[in-house]
Design an enzyme around this catalytic site. Structure first.
Site: not given
Ligand code: AP5
Length: 209
Positions: A13, A88, A122, A153, A164
């Site tokens: 996203k 969400r 990431r 992160r 998640r």
């Protein structure tokens, strides 16, 4: 044009949002980024958000909806916006219906087994928020776009990612059917390269100009 980007954590996203924002001059509104900014500044919202984000859970709907409502009514959104990571939950989608019209929901579909690897590998630019994957970085530690430092992160660790992804399946995946029923859904395959995904998305956006 008011756009929503839907997809599991790691679907791409944020990666697509950066490209769409540049290509179509739309403000990129990421609720995750807004929360991380609050966390960095240790505001009361930041302290509250941290207690959920660190566990891979969703921040309560009331807090999230209030932030989005204030943000999409700012001047820069008067010709449209792009929401990344909101709504969400079904209650968030219902709240958004009361705030604003939605023109298109882009749902990025990615094989679930790719997501863990994407998220744990990431790296994000601390200045411009561009996302990278270590497999494409060749050891580089600075952002190719702005030269900012890349970091990992805190919620991109295997345990939090698992949580998640589980939350996504229960709380967020039902939004696919919700928007399909309303004729707003555009599905795009997200397993290809970021450039190929963007090519598909822009074909669709060009039909809506
Ligand atoms: P948020 O920051 O929104 O995280 P997320 O939804 O988990 O999504 P991500 O940012 O992790 O993934 P992405 O889809 O943007 O993928 P990316 O492009 O970076 O939210 C964080 C937290 O905040 C939530 O867990 C929640 O607690 C809270 N929160 C936020 N919004 C909320 C809301 N509305 N309500 C309640 N709580 C909320 O790509 C991932 C990786 O893959 C990168 O390494 C990238 O380089 C790579 N990649 C991307 N595309 C491709 C491709 N096509 N091919 C190969 N690699 C690719």
């Amino acid at each position: 044009m008011n756009i929503i980007l839907l997809g599991a954590p790691g679907a791409g996203k944020g990666t697509q949002a950066t490209k769409i924002a540049e290509g179509y001059q739309l403000p990129h509104i990421s609720t995750g980024d807004i929360f991380r900014e609050h966390m960095k500044n240790q505001t009361p919202i930041g302290v509250l958000a941290k207690s959920y984000i660190d566990k891979g859970q969703l921040v309560p709907d009331e807090v999230t909806c209030e932030i989005v409502e204030e943000r999409i009514h700012r001047e820069d959104c008067k010709n449209g916006y792009m929401l990344d990571g909101f709504p969400r939950t079904i209650p968030q989608a219902e709240a958004l219906n009361k705030m604003s019209k939605v023109d298109l929901v882009i749902n990025i579909e990615v094989d679930f087994n790719l997501l863990m690897e994407r998220l744990c590998g990431r790296r994000v630019c601390k200045d411009c928020r561009e996302s990278y994957h270590i497999s494409r970085l060749n050891g580089e530690t600075k952002c190719a776009r702005c030269g900012g430092e890349l970091y990992q992160r805190k919620d991109d660790n295997p345990e939090t990612v698992k949580s998640r992804l589980a939350v996504y399946q229960v709380e967020t995946a039902p939004l696919i059917e919700y928007y399909e029923k309303r004729g707003l859904l555009f599905n795009v395959v997200g397993n290809t390269t970021p450039e190929d995904v963007y090519a598909e998305v822009s074909k669709k956006l060009d039909t809506m100009k």
